[in-house]
Enzyme design. Sequence first.
Site, mmCIF file in Angstrom:
data_model
loop_
_atom_site.group_PDB
_atom_site.id
_atom_site.type_symbol
_atom_site.label_atom_id
_atom_site.label_comp_id
_atom_site.label_asym_id
_atom_site.label_seq_id
_atom_site.Cartn_x
_atom_site.Cartn_y
_atom_site.Cartn_z
ATOM 1 N N LYS A 108 0.855 -1.189 0.000
ATOM 2 C CA LYS A 108 0.000 0.000 0.000
ATOM 3 C C LYS A 108 0.889 1.237 0.000
ATOM 4 O O LYS A 108 1.617 1.495 0.956
ATOM 5 C CB LYS A 108 -0.935 0.007 1.206
ATOM 6 C CG LYS A 108 -1.852 1.231 1.226
ATOM 7 C CD LYS A 108 -3.053 1.046 2.139
ATOM 8 C CE LYS A 108 -2.703 1.184 3.590
ATOM 9 N NZ LYS A 108 -3.928 1.225 4.437
ATOM 10 N N ASP A 206 -13.478 1.548 11.660
ATOM 11 C CA ASP A 206 -13.704 1.596 10.216
ATOM 12 C C ASP A 206 -14.059 0.209 9.688
ATOM 13 O O ASP A 206 -13.539 -0.238 8.666
ATOM 14 C CB ASP A 206 -12.464 2.138 9.502
ATOM 15 C CG ASP A 206 -12.786 2.690 8.114
ATOM 16 O OD1 ASP A 206 -13.975 2.977 7.856
ATOM 17 O OD2 ASP A 206 -11.861 2.846 7.306
#
Length: 491
Positions: A108, A206
């Site tokens: 990422k 989240d």
Amino acid sequence: MGCFPCFGSGGKGEAKKGGGGRKDGGSADRRVARVGSDKSKSQGGLDSRKDAFIPRDANGQPIAAHTFTFRELAAATKNFRQDCLLGEGGFGRVYKGHLENGQAVAVKQLDRNGLQGNREFLVEVLMLSLLHHDNLVNLIGYCADGDQRLLVYEFMPLGSLEDHLHDIPPDKEPLDWNTRMKIAAGAAKGLEFLHDKANPPVIYRDFKSSNILLGEGYHPKLSDFGLAKLGPVGDKTHVSTRVMGTYGYCAPEYAMTGQLTVKSDVYSFGVVFLELITGRKAIDNTKPLGEQNLVAWARPLFKDRRKFPKMADPLLAGRFPMRGLYQALAVAAMCLQEQAATRPFIGDVVTALSYLASQTYDPNTPVQHSRSNASTPRARNRVGANFDQRRLHSPNHQQSPDLRKEGTTTSKYEAEVSRTNSGSGSGRRAGLDSMDVTGSQMGSPAHAGRKRESSRSTDRQRAVAEAKTWGENSRERKWPNARGSFDSTNE
């Protein structure tokens, strides 16, 4: 973030160092004292000094995650070529790569002007370096060269849960019922580890379908811990923070007040579980106005059990157990209660979903719609009754007007639970005879009577076996008290 409070382990085993495998049920014994010296720096522009962004333990030593150079990760991803791109979002891009040892990884690369800044980068490295569980994604390492911020994870070959639920191409097989329950149970276990095993507890903040990654055999793992927060400690009931997360998944009390608890995560889990059951998105602007918000669409349907079959994902094509659907929707509805105090703890959800995941369904078996199953009080599902019995024994609930409104239902459930946990009773009157028996309308009355008795005998045997399962689960766990009531399963 200038200071990261003490973060210890609820487990006994010490985590393996380096980028190796994670040990289920354990977390690091070390305590993290500091990840940076200046809050404004961590939230603002990127600092070129690499050492300022290396997370360290209480002794000032770098944490266990492996440190990569930018050159190594560029080589692993073929210089971040487009054909290696797995996806992108507000945080940046994710690429598939291969390390020098041949291991497949997901890299990422954070957008330097994106939503995930240095603070989130540090939090994610810390969380995934110190938390080790079979349902949390494995962080292999990170890169903090200059202004580059990259995270290196184990590669999850099946992508995210979102990829398998929404906008599925015609040639792709949708998830079957058994797989959906397995994914839900596994994701709940990951959340349970954060809430109950980590010390202090961690609030994920989240939880959504795109953050649940799937490995071989659809094994789920939670990812993307940039927004995770340490939960309340001591006498505190919540932590106050600015509202972050994803619209459609945020608990209402958190969205309105910024007060965050573990029950906020339970609400988000309920949204994802409802996605699994219905196949709908949390927010879908292509739907009619009253159906764009998944929870708002589902709330009135929770109150009418006759509409439960219509809530199932059309892609299942009727291949699901009717009783399992009712039980799953009951769990989802409890997680989605507007008042945080009346939602179950995630440990209770794990118990219920582990049971549902163990009840494998043969997709070749046609769905049988019982006439009484959708409308009579006897059709109440066992999962709902299991949550209700814990709620009924709560002192707060016993004094509430809702208890008086339920009337005879209260004494019925108390008697049912007593018989279930003691192992006595016939089984039929233990609240577990949810599938009514419809006798044959053909042949002689004697023949019809024999068929009804045989069918009821089979139901009794099944009910007794399942009652023992629930009884053992309830005895092994300390059921929490919950305030308020849940009208939709009492109707």
